[in-house]
Design a protein around this motif. Structure first.
Motif, PDB file in Angstrom:
ATOM      1  N   TRP B 305       0.834  -1.200   0.000  1.00 31.56           N
ATOM      2  CA  TRP B 305       0.000   0.000   0.000  1.00 31.56           C
ATOM      3  C   TRP B 305       0.864   1.242   0.000  1.00 31.56           C
ATOM      4  O   TRP B 305       1.813   1.341   0.772  1.00 31.56           O
ATOM      5  CB  TRP B 305      -0.906   0.022   1.252  1.00 31.56           C
ATOM      6  N   PHE B 317      -3.403   0.348  -3.606  1.00 33.85           N
ATOM      7  CA  PHE B 317      -2.934  -1.024  -3.473  1.00 33.85           C
ATOM      8  C   PHE B 317      -2.051  -1.349  -4.674  1.00 33.85           C
ATOM      9  O   PHE B 317      -2.518  -1.307  -5.818  1.00 33.85           O
ATOM     10  CB  PHE B 317      -4.145  -1.962  -3.428  1.00 33.85           C
TER      11      PHE B 317
ATOM     12  N   SER C 227     -23.957  -4.743  -6.176  1.00 29.55           N
ATOM     13  CA  SER C 227     -23.872  -5.893  -5.268  1.00 29.55           C
ATOM     14  C   SER C 227     -24.381  -7.166  -5.924  1.00 29.55           C
ATOM     15  O   SER C 227     -23.879  -8.257  -5.649  1.00 29.55           O
ATOM     16  CB  SER C 227     -24.654  -5.602  -3.986  1.00 29.55           C
ATOM     17  N   LYS C 230     -21.485  -8.434  -7.989  1.00 30.54           N
ATOM     18  CA  LYS C 230     -20.469  -9.104  -7.176  1.00 30.54           C
ATOM     19  C   LYS C 230     -20.941 -10.501  -6.780  1.00 30.54           C
ATOM     20  O   LYS C 230     -20.164 -11.461  -6.788  1.00 30.54           O
ATOM     21  CB  LYS C 230     -20.159  -8.269  -5.930  1.00 30.54           C
ATOM     22  N   LEU C 249      -9.813 -11.046  -5.742  1.00 30.95           N
ATOM     23  CA  LEU C 249      -9.896  -9.823  -4.947  1.00 30.95           C
ATOM     24  C   LEU C 249      -9.903  -8.586  -5.844  1.00 30.95           C
ATOM     25  O   LEU C 249     -10.708  -7.667  -5.684  1.00 30.95           O
ATOM     26  CB  LEU C 249      -8.709  -9.779  -3.970  1.00 30.95           C
ATOM     27  N   HIS C 253     -12.990  -6.010  -6.379  1.00 31.05           N
ATOM     28  CA  HIS C 253     -12.760  -4.587  -6.122  1.00 31.05           C
ATOM     29  C   HIS C 253     -13.170  -3.740  -7.332  1.00 31.05           C
ATOM     30  O   HIS C 253     -13.811  -2.694  -7.190  1.00 31.05           O
ATOM     31  CB  HIS C 253     -11.278  -4.378  -5.787  1.00 31.05           C
ATOM     32  N   LEU C 256     -17.018  -3.582  -7.511  1.00 28.23           N
ATOM     33  CA  LEU C 256     -17.623  -2.759  -6.450  1.00 28.23           C
ATOM     34  C   LEU C 256     -17.352  -1.269  -6.627  1.00 28.23           C
ATOM     35  O   LEU C 256     -18.144  -0.431  -6.209  1.00 28.23           O
ATOM     36  CB  LEU C 256     -17.085  -3.172  -5.071  1.00 28.23           C
ATOM     37  N   PRO C 267     -19.576   1.212  -2.765  1.00 33.56           N
ATOM     38  CA  PRO C 267     -19.291   1.193  -1.333  1.00 33.56           C
ATOM     39  C   PRO C 267     -17.825   1.487  -1.002  1.00 33.56           C
ATOM     40  O   PRO C 267     -17.519   1.841   0.129  1.00 33.56           O
ATOM     41  CB  PRO C 267     -19.692  -0.221  -0.910  1.00 33.56           C
ATOM     42  N   GLU C 268     -16.929   1.334  -1.953  1.00 32.61           N
ATOM     43  CA  GLU C 268     -15.530   1.726  -1.766  1.00 32.61           C
ATOM     44  C   GLU C 268     -15.071   2.528  -2.985  1.00 32.61           C
ATOM     45  O   GLU C 268     -15.704   2.464  -4.029  1.00 32.61           O
ATOM     46  CB  GLU C 268     -14.604   0.496  -1.611  1.00 32.61           C
ATOM     47  N   LYS C 271      -9.011   1.662  -5.648  1.00 32.11           N
ATOM     48  CA  LYS C 271      -7.701   1.731  -5.011  1.00 32.11           C
ATOM     49  C   LYS C 271      -6.638   0.958  -5.768  1.00 32.11           C
ATOM     50  O   LYS C 271      -5.548   0.734  -5.248  1.00 32.11           O
ATOM     51  CB  LYS C 271      -7.812   1.213  -3.567  1.00 32.11           C
TER      52      LYS C 271
ATOM     53  N   ASP D 218      -6.145  -6.440   3.595  1.00 30.93           N
ATOM     54  CA  ASP D 218      -6.272  -5.983   2.198  1.00 30.93           C
ATOM     55  C   ASP D 218      -7.734  -6.081   1.758  1.00 30.93           C
ATOM     56  O   ASP D 218      -8.279  -5.159   1.148  1.00 30.93           O
ATOM     57  CB  ASP D 218      -5.422  -6.854   1.265  1.00 30.93           C
ATOM     58  N   ARG D 219      -8.330  -7.216   2.064  1.00 33.82           N
ATOM     59  CA  ARG D 219      -9.727  -7.428   1.679  1.00 33.82           C
ATOM     60  C   ARG D 219     -10.637  -6.406   2.360  1.00 33.82           C
ATOM     61  O   ARG D 219     -11.613  -5.926   1.762  1.00 33.82           O
ATOM     62  CB  ARG D 219     -10.121  -8.852   2.079  1.00 33.82           C
ATOM     63  N   GLY D 220     -10.314  -6.069   3.578  1.00 31.22           N
ATOM     64  CA  GLY D 220     -11.080  -5.048   4.289  1.00 31.22           C
ATOM     65  C   GLY D 220     -11.036  -3.724   3.556  1.00 31.22           C
ATOM     66  O   GLY D 220     -12.047  -3.017   3.429  1.00 31.22           O
ATOM     67  N   LYS D 221      -9.858  -3.377   3.048  1.00 28.73           N
ATOM     68  CA  LYS D 221      -9.732  -2.088   2.366  1.00 28.73           C
ATOM     69  C   LYS D 221     -10.282  -2.116   0.946  1.00 28.73           C
ATOM     70  O   LYS D 221     -10.754  -1.112   0.433  1.00 28.73           O
ATOM     71  CB  LYS D 221      -8.259  -1.646   2.362  1.00 28.73           C
ATOM     72  N   LEU D 222     -10.198  -3.272   0.291  1.00 29.12           N
ATOM     73  CA  LEU D 222     -10.606  -3.335  -1.115  1.00 29.12           C
ATOM     74  C   LEU D 222     -12.078  -3.717  -1.295  1.00 29.12           C
ATOM     75  O   LEU D 222     -12.688  -3.388  -2.300  1.00 29.12           O
ATOM     76  CB  LEU D 222      -9.717  -4.327  -1.877  1.00 29.12           C
ATOM     77  N   VAL D 223     -12.628  -4.434  -0.336  1.00 31.36           N
ATOM     78  CA  VAL D 223     -14.021  -4.884  -0.482  1.00 31.36           C
ATOM     79  C   VAL D 223     -14.903  -4.245   0.599  1.00 31.36           C
ATOM     80  O   VAL D 223     -16.003  -3.771   0.311  1.00 31.36           O
ATOM     81  CB  VAL D 223     -14.106  -6.423  -0.447  1.00 31.36           C
ATOM     82  N   GLY D 224     -14.416  -4.211   1.826  1.00 33.95           N
ATOM     83  CA  GLY D 224     -15.176  -3.541   2.891  1.00 33.95           C
ATOM     84  C   GLY D 224     -16.126  -4.483   3.603  1.00 33.95           C
ATOM     85  O   GLY D 224     -16.651  -5.429   3.002  1.00 33.95           O
ATOM     86  N   SER D 227     -19.803  -5.408   2.065  1.00 36.63           N
ATOM     87  CA  SER D 227     -19.890  -6.400   0.981  1.00 36.63           C
ATOM     88  C   SER D 227     -19.366  -7.759   1.430  1.00 36.63           C
ATOM     89  O   SER D 227     -19.854  -8.796   0.966  1.00 36.63           O
ATOM     90  CB  SER D 227     -19.113  -5.896  -0.241  1.00 36.63           C
TER      91      SER D 227
END
Lengths: 328, 328, 328, 328, 328, 328
Positions: B305, B317, C227, C230, C249, C253, C256, C267-268, C271, D218-224, D227
């Motif tokens: 990151w 990323f 959604s 996805k 992943l 991403h 989404l 929702p994001e 990145k 990473d998944r937390g930041k890219l998908v949230g 979702s």
């Protein structure tokens, strides 16, 4: 051609006059026998006001009449939700031959009086010769002066009348003068007044001079009065080779920034005290007139609150506290 | 004078070279005996990168050195949180005599190659003679071409290097070409490409050509590249009396609206398909470069990151999915 | 059943055809004798256009006709503010048995041609076998392909026609290809094109396939195409156990974040460079089509400015500068 | 290995304990003789609090120590702007072997107690068998339950502790129960409580379970987590083929919309009363804890106003009116 | 005078009853013979609902009837787009003499029951004698209690009925009680409940007590219920010289900040935990009622989605998942 | 006690004077031998300016000195990044016994002169006896007058000096007078001037009168000057039973709305011409002073652009065009 102003019409009048068509809609006869036939519902205007009208048997096969046209009107006045003209005859006129003063609202002060005041400021109040030359370059040109004097300052909202640009300009000058007095030694008086006089000259091209309804010109919509004004300034300064670059820069900056914020249409924000003062004077003049305009359009006797104004996003309270002075 | 690029310095080097002072701070000696004495903490830069430096005994009584200066540097390289130059001598140089290529980042493609591509577009790709005359009016002038070629497209954010304006311009042209192909018959190809080429010419005056750090000029801050560009266009068109008014109007509109929204600095929004296409091409070029710039500045091996970027308001990323192609 | 397209109707025609009811209002007879009686005012549509209609004596006691119904129509064409059909007979048809191509606007390119192009991209242009397997998982399924080909890309605003999703998808692919070429080595080409192809698959469920007016499904309104898309991707990937997690992943991403901003429904925010590129390609395709759609709906000969468009918040100038090429 | 909690350290202590490195910076010796040498300035933490530390002679040539590491620490406590540890030895520990409870803040209620309460709600309070099956599918899985119990509900802001997700979930359940009571017959009680229990399960994957500082995955930041949660729900429902589609749709909608607004990260807004109620319960729990957290972090005796909190954009007044009850 | 509620009217009824005129418009006869004549199109209301009406021959020369008037009505019910009353007679009534309960919607719970609950809270639940004295100062005054009991909590949006203020107040108290339980020891229970009871007392003056349509008073529009409420509190506290200043300060702060944000009408934001809790309880009560109100107004059998609500900016899905409990 | 103003200090001076501590930080000795020892880094201020200071050996065991304290200072002036005082002795003084004029900036005009001007307006310019009585109620009270005269108009941003409230008030009066002249007959002159005089009286309680740094009072932060001002007005009017309700309503409205917008802290927007005029006068005075303050703080000789001002979000150009008047 005779002109009877709309504001003087009363029930029972037979009228022959000229008006401008503000709105025109076709109404459908509802009975099956007349299916397909229609009548005209009109809104007519002149400088004194507006009136509804109806024409039961529109002429067939003639040149179509449309909103914006100036027409000769013959009919009689009756009442239907207020006054209504029942039209017998409607005939298109050549708009370049009519008396514009019949159709467009005019400022409260006369154009002559305001022009005299403006000239006095340019010639006597402002002392910096470089700036008086520039102003003379504009206002010494009679064609320019006539166009400037006839232009409105806005289409709707504020100073939307013949002479409106002149009226708004003088208000901004007056407000700037007040700021110079309040912050002595901080503001370049001559520069500020010059900026105040010139800030909206682009408005002359923003509205179609030939339109009785102050419509935007193509150039007004595609370029806008701020950039048009800067262009007019640049052209005039190109004729004044002695004009110093730093003064040109400040004037251009003042013209570009007089709306104060990017989302209000200025490509930059004011970054000099003169530009900042001009922005506030322009804001106050525009906003005060907008507010007073809503009050003015509120009919006498129709309550303490005006209609909701969607630009100001409020109704205005006009049931103000009564003034009561001691008279003894 | 010899030049050792910063990127080639390594521990133990004795260096004699030229650098630009990016930051300069005084450090306080903490021991009471040396109270009031100070040393210099510096950030030095050239086109290849940046390096920290420290000068324990700054010269007294000489002409002060300040951020922005180009200096002759003598010292030795050691390590302290990465490389650090311990400075023995520091002497101001005449900035007009140094080789700018040593100090300013340059675009990835060479200026020559990009100028050739641009000329080819102006002379061969665009067919409308009225527009080729206009372009010739600008790019046929060698002084203009040199200035255009050296200008950056932005101070920070995107294309902030010598040749950056040229590089960005060619990207916008390429993106516009793609849009013409995607919507055939809907866009005036020659007009759009001309708008793409000229849209940012005001940037040439927005940044100080003499500044090694691409600082804004006064005019850049007070007038802005959008209005400067329109002024340059108007002046050039004044020399082309045959140029039709409707074409001028569209070009002016495209130049004024290429930021797309008022709060992004355009005094009007795009109201023609050509202006609308140009705005999107400009947006995509600027934003893609901004994003790629953050990635480029992320040091190898420092994680998946990037640092938080306050303009994009995110970290990026870069631990991207590995590409894996079939090789059989 | 015979079909006469609305665009071919002319005054005096006796028509027997099928149309969809777009709007239906009751009109009140104003004469007291008929108090309570009403007639029908209709807006009828098919894929070729719209026409007003009036039915003076609506049938009594029959199954009510409502907006959205497909009907058999018998009547005659006269003129009232443009064409108007006077309806004699109106009979509901079974919507599942009509030819949908009669009623829904279709994309300019044929579905067959676009499907062929899409398949070619999936099978020949994209080289990464992992991604081609995924794409084959979707488009190798004929039922999926048919649904995808018939879906619109939006309800209003842009690509709102049968084949619209396909057309929009191919535009986004083309724009992505342009970005890969412009920034070589920075973008994962195969991944970006795959993301471009799949980004809007959720739209297939967002609109009711049975609705001739592209109405939203409950799931479309409660979950949304982002959604849903996805979820479709996750389900398909569950069938491909070899598919690497990092690639999954990135694709998730991209799906989404393709609206680019939270307040635009993602929702994001993007990145990765691939997600960022996809967002811009999607934006440009959607916005250009929206703008071109307003121009397309502007009737010939009705002036240089379109109606105000409330989504774009502007009128568009279509009186564009005339192209003039050298002919010698 | 012995553990002395930071909150129990006092001046003069010789300490041998384990801590996590929260921040690590190098300090430069200012005297020229030691030019290039540096010392370490540290911020050390454990579940009981934080303490500053300094290490004058960092080890050379050993494996570098970085922020986030768990270390064995030997040193002595003195005072410098409050307590400070002068470090003699610092040695990296294997993070998977340390007792996490030493390092991470924990919720006020014990995990056991909260798990028991949650199970009771799932098994006894909720009556709808379809929903209890779903909940059993999640919480009947011990591995899931352990992960759920250890997760925080946020990284900073609110419930940022081990057990925080559990604590927040129970608060949201309690608030939902209050809403059901207030609006009897309007809300589907079982559905709302199920939604409350599951709404944040995506948080389990949003934070790295191995990080002692609750870092994002990473998944937390890219998908949230929104979702991710929907994906976990979909997977679980795929195992329950009897689960009705309409119930699935409502649950998905509740999970997606629990942030209430697009710019707060929900791709859709709540469109059912159950989703709307859940959003408000979540909001109130999160905001109240955020506010109470700022109060809790305000040191005793440091005045009536907390520090400015940049998330709440205010200081909080804690000099509250004294309670005074009648005692007679 | 007899009253037949609108909700009980059916086709064929001859009605003699009282109603309030909600809307009144004149309709134009389209036939030229009756040019200038008009009929009345009305919307009539009472506490049970609304109904359209038409009066073909309005009385001439009588006192004009206007929206807002209460009238005696004689006519017959027929059907035209649903029910419609054909009016034969319409006569203005003295609004001060009618039974208000006929015309204004009332809360679901009876005023008596709610007053009893409120008194119980004031006298038994709250223990702090200083606060009970204050509450007694307000609610011990019968005139105050009557006015409070009749006031609505809002003009539209939520709790817009007689007793609405009382109903909303009790909901806010209940929600506050829930927060006290959830965060024991953190909130001053008696102070919070007192704030909840008093927070909206300014609403009593914000709406005209004499208006059957809950119109704003001048003072309501010019000062607003938040500042009116604070004034009422100050006046009451001036009668309680023993009341401590710190408690007064907190109560004033709670009253001023209960809208939570400046752009929602609070001149300051909540800066104590009690004010912050009150704001959230008020928000949840208002928003839940607003949402439930839209659902309540959705007619049975008119589909799964309500009309678009412009305040909530959404349609609401009412086709909720069916509850299904185990019955074995 | 003698006072040497900071602005008169020069290198080499031995000083004994009084100053206020503006900032106080501890500095760490970096040598290991002195580990744990610290020195003081100070910022000292008085009404004439600020100066840095350092105290190498702070006293031990004495009452701690903190920011905000007034102290007796003994030391010598040397140079380190500009002037720096090396402190030998520092002793706390009783803040109630010092001469405040030494420490707080004062307005440019003397308080006496401004009070005289204000009284003249109240007694001679305003004619409406009801309003003069009200004003007399406030300004006839000497204690009120003293407090009013000493208060600042803001903490930072504008008029942040002793007498600042008085100065700002007179500016707003002057600007209102200008608006009355510009729109004759539209504004209630006496009412507007009275509103201008009273609009900010709440500021007297918003700042702590005992604080040398104009800190906010608790009441200032929890209630705010707008609501405090209204409360003061209500209390005063309660003593004037003859004062008409409509006039009270307008005055309250003016006071509450003088910030013009909800998000600027006014709970309502101006809805009368008098309130609207007052808002604009207040805005212009505050904004002009804010802008001029940034210019004033820009040191001579430090370039054409001020530092970035985070409140105005811009740098200001002070390299203004030189004035050049004709002298012949």
């Amino acid at each position: 051609m005779k002109k009877q102003m709309i504001s003087s019409m009363k029930i029972g009048d037979e009228v022959e006059t000229q008006v401008v068509i503000l709105e025109l809609n076709k109404g459908l006869y509802s009975s099956p026998q007349r299916s397909g036939d229609f009548f005209l519902k009109l809104l007519l205007g002149d400088a004194s006001g507006k009136v509804k009208a109806v024409m039961w048997e529109p002429p067939v096969g003639e040149e179509a009449i449309a909103a914006g046209d100036v027409v000769f009107l013959r009919g009689s006045v009756n009442q239907y939700h207020g006054l209504q003209v029942v039209v017998n005859e409607l005939r298109k006129l050549d708009p370049t031959k009519v008396n514009r003063a019949f159709f467009q609202p005019v400022s409260e002060r006369t154009v002559e009086e305001m022009v005299a005041e403006l000239k006095c400021i340019c010639e006597e109040e402002i002392k910096d010769k470089r700036l008086t030359s520039l102003l003379q370059g504009f206002f010494g040109d009679d064609a320019f002066l006539v166009k400037f004097s006839l232009a409105p300052a806005a289409r709707t909202i504020h100073h939307n009348c013949v002479g409106g640009l002149l009226e708004h300009t003088l208000e901004v000058v007056a407000l700037c003068r007040g700021l110079v007095d309040l912050y002595p030694g901080q503001i370049n008086r001559d520069l500020l007044l010059t900026g105040a006089i010139l800030h909206d000259i682009g408005k002359m091209e923003e509205y179609r001079q030939d339109s009785l309804r102050f419509e935007f010109s193509d150039r007004g919509k595609l370029v806008g009065h701020i950039s048009i004004g800067k262009e007019m300034l640049d052209q005039k300064l190109a004729e004044l080779p002695e004009f110093p670059a730093d003064l040109k820069l400040e004037l251009e900056h003042m013209m570009l920034t007089h709306h104060g914020q990017r989302d209000w249409g200025s490509p930059e924000v004011p970054k000099t005290i003169n530009a900042f003062a001009l922005f506030h004077a322009d804001l106050v003049s525009a906003r005060m007139n907008q507010f007073l305009g809503v009050i003015k359009n509120h009919p006498e006797g129709s309550g303490d609150w005006t209609e909701w104004d969607r630009f100001l996003e409020r109704s205005i309270f006009v049931g103000a506290a009564k003034e009561e002075r001691d008279e003894a």
